[in-house]
Design an enzyme around this catalytic site. Sequence first.
Site, PDB file in Angstrom:
ATOM      1  N   ARG A 101       0.857  -1.197   0.000  1.00 13.57           N
ATOM      2  CA  ARG A 101       0.000   0.000   0.000  1.00 13.57           C
ATOM      3  C   ARG A 101       0.884   1.235   0.000  1.00 13.57           C
ATOM      4  NH1 ARG A 101       0.058   2.892   4.663  1.00 13.57           N
ATOM      5  NH2 ARG A 101       0.426   1.861   6.670  1.00 13.57           N
ATOM      6  N   ASN A 103       1.987   4.862   1.430  1.00 18.21           N
ATOM      7  CA  ASN A 103       2.061   5.478   2.745  1.00 18.21           C
ATOM      8  C   ASN A 103       2.239   6.980   2.557  1.00 18.21           C
ATOM      9  OD1 ASN A 103       1.925   4.878   5.602  1.00 18.21           O
ATOM     10  ND2 ASN A 103       4.087   5.427   5.745  1.00 18.21           N
ATOM     11  N   ASP A 199       8.923   9.343  11.725  1.00 19.60           N
ATOM     12  CA  ASP A 199       7.751   9.094  10.874  1.00 19.60           C
ATOM     13  C   ASP A 199       7.610  10.251   9.887  1.00 19.60           C
ATOM     14  OD1 ASP A 199       5.118   8.450   9.920  1.00 19.60           O
ATOM     15  OD2 ASP A 199       4.683   7.409  11.777  1.00 19.60           O
TER      16      ASP A 199
END
Length: 295
Positions: A101, A103, A199
């Site tokens: 997927r 991100n 992140d």
Amino acid sequence: MNHNKYEVVLDHACQLGEGPVWDADQQRILWVDILPGEIHSFYPASGEHRIFKTGQMTGAIALLPSGNFIAALQHGFHEISLENETVVPIADPEVHLPENRFNDGKCDPAGRFWAGTMAVDERPGAGALYMLDNDQSVSIKVENVTCSNGLAWSLDHQLLYYIDSPTRQVVAYEYDVTTGTIANKRVVIQFQEEDGFPDGMTIDEKGMLWIALWDGWKVIRCNPNTGERLQQIDLPAARITSCTFGGDSLEDLYITSAKTGLSQQELAEQPLAGCLFIVKNTGIKGIPTHGLPKP
């Protein structure tokens, strides 16, 4: 220097809140909840909160001049209209990798949309970083990525900063704004295990990086030239995912978080996990969101 004056923006907890984008034209903050495939929009002036369901996991969005979005969904790049409630495919560079997927993603200074992938089961090295060019062609930029995350470009457009979270590093590539080519990777910030995982991130008007730390309970501001940590914002949730500047003067920092994967005890200890936070009047300005150019 710590800065703890966070506020909760609204009473809504995402499973995996990510990818905040400030829309200056409409004076709204946008973000995604990746796992249920939602695009959230919140208007601070009115308090209105809207949710649009895309139909598949949603990693990131970027603004188009039309008011639509380019989105990195589980299965490739799409154009989305919230007004018309349409989701139109553009390109899927990983049609052969249905267990991956998309991100995190972001527009570069020339308006190209960069977004990276990861395996849904997070197996190492399954993802890549892609660039969707202005002619809608797609090229691969970085291979063997485990969890493609934060992106930012230096103020002089000479460097791309990039995070593959499990490496616990922010790396810099020499970047050509004309062609979008990158080269000569080097590590500019190294995190330790106790920090959590880097992140999402954003950059301020002084060229400093604001980095969200997954399982780190904080956002930190770092100097990418020296690796020095300049300040941190402690938060009431462990899984801090990304941040961006917004508000009239771009001095308010919006911060996304997640509650996915937390135990029942951890959820009880973190009732605000998954919320959108804001630190108002940081005293430092962000830079306007890069968007895709007008055709």
